[in-house]
Design a protein around this motif. Structure first.
Motif, mmCIF file in Angstrom:
data_model
loop_
_atom_site.group_PDB
_atom_site.id
_atom_site.type_symbol
_atom_site.label_atom_id
_atom_site.label_comp_id
_atom_site.label_asym_id
_atom_site.label_seq_id
_atom_site.Cartn_x
_atom_site.Cartn_y
_atom_site.Cartn_z
ATOM 1 N N LEU A 156 0.831 -1.195 0.000
ATOM 2 C CA LEU A 156 0.000 0.000 0.000
ATOM 3 C C LEU A 156 0.873 1.255 0.000
ATOM 4 O O LEU A 156 0.606 2.220 -0.725
ATOM 5 N N ASN A 157 1.943 1.264 0.813
ATOM 6 C CA ASN A 157 2.844 2.416 0.863
ATOM 7 C C ASN A 157 3.451 2.704 -0.505
ATOM 8 O O ASN A 157 3.553 3.862 -0.935
ATOM 9 N N LEU A 158 3.873 1.643 -1.210
ATOM 10 C CA LEU A 158 4.530 1.831 -2.502
ATOM 11 C C LEU A 158 3.544 2.330 -3.555
ATOM 12 O O LEU A 158 3.885 3.192 -4.371
ATOM 13 N N VAL A 159 2.324 1.788 -3.548
ATOM 14 C CA VAL A 159 1.315 2.250 -4.503
ATOM 15 C C VAL A 159 0.955 3.705 -4.217
ATOM 16 O O VAL A 159 0.835 4.531 -5.137
ATOM 17 N N LYS A 160 0.786 4.032 -2.954
ATOM 18 C CA LYS A 160 0.471 5.413 -2.552
ATOM 19 C C LYS A 160 1.571 6.361 -3.007
ATOM 20 O O LYS A 160 1.307 7.446 -3.535
#
Length: 251
Positions: A156-160
């Motif tokens: 999620l952090n990387l997509v965000k």
């Protein structure tokens, strides 16, 4: 909570082992506080996209209820649509609640495909606000030994980060690859890219290339991956953007 280190000392014919215990309770508490803060920050940033995504099903439900009040005859068809809209809202809110929960430490064998699909569903409203297409590519189902909550947080952090790095419409692709040595998740964005001289600094606390970032998201992600014997590698794309590679060794 303590960290223990043991060193071997050889003095002529004698061999000694020196053990050192260090109290790291304050350090662990600080790390947990940073993680909670970052998770709540992410939840707040997602709120606009989530609200928009939930408003559409609510509008549909309101319309169908008004039709039923007016004496609509073909009710069964509309009941099914209403149930599907409610299930859609349940899925979105469940994933949003997941973000705010404390990270667990419960490792078991998990299907990584399902975890990525959950993240895609949650992040699509945020991507849609910037006219970004979010996709997932995989040729097979892959399994890793992990804590599901923690690894979903990393993805999620990387997509965000990818969404925030893109100033114009484009595509973010999550690609899953597996072989006999490793399972690799690649998050490929079309943002401005990261200068080669700064790539090694990514993940350091409070270092960020974003105007309103803290750098804590990637730092936490690297810590989580280290606990899973996994690594995060960052490369520049040939044409545009960056690729974040999460590499899990296969046991």
């Amino acid at each position: 909570m303590f960290e223990c280190t043991i060193e071997k000392l050889v003095d002529k014919d004698e061999v000694y082992f020196i053990s050192t215990l260090k109290d790291v309770t304050d350090k662990k508490e600080s790390e947990e506080m940073m993680i909670r803060s970052e998770k709540m920050s992410i939840a707040g940033q997602l709120a606009a996209g989530i609200a928009h995504e939930i408003r559409n099903p609510l509008t549909s439900l309101k319309g169908f209820l008004q039709l039923l009040q007016a004496g609509l005859t073909s009710k069964e068809e509309y009941y099914q649509i209403m149930l599907e809209e409610i299930e859609k809202m349940e899925s979105i809110t469940s994933e949003l609640l997941f973000i705010s929960k404390p990270l667990t430490d419960n490792k078991k064998t998990e299907a990584i495909n399902e975890m990525i699909e959950d993240v895609v569903m949650l992040m699509k409203p945020q991507a849609k606000l910037k006219d970004i297409q979010l996709g997932f590519e995989s040729e097979e189902t892959a399994f890793i030994y992990c804590d599901r909550s923690q690894i979903k947080q990393v993805i999620l952090n990387l997509v965000k980060n990818g969404i925030e790095a893109m100033d114009q419409p484009g595509t973010i692709v999550i690609r899953l690859e597996a072989n006999h040595e490793s399972v690799i998740i690649r998050v490929i964005d079309e943002g401005g890219g990261i200068p080669s001289d700064l790539i090694n600094k990514i993940g350091e606390p409070f270092f960020t290339t974003k105007q309103s970032g803290t750098g804590l998201g990637l730092m936490i992600s690297k810590q989580i991956l280290a606990q899973h014997n996994a690594i995060l590698d960052i490369t520049q794309n040939k044409d545009r953007g960056s690729t974040f590679h999460i590499i899990f060794p296969v046991k």
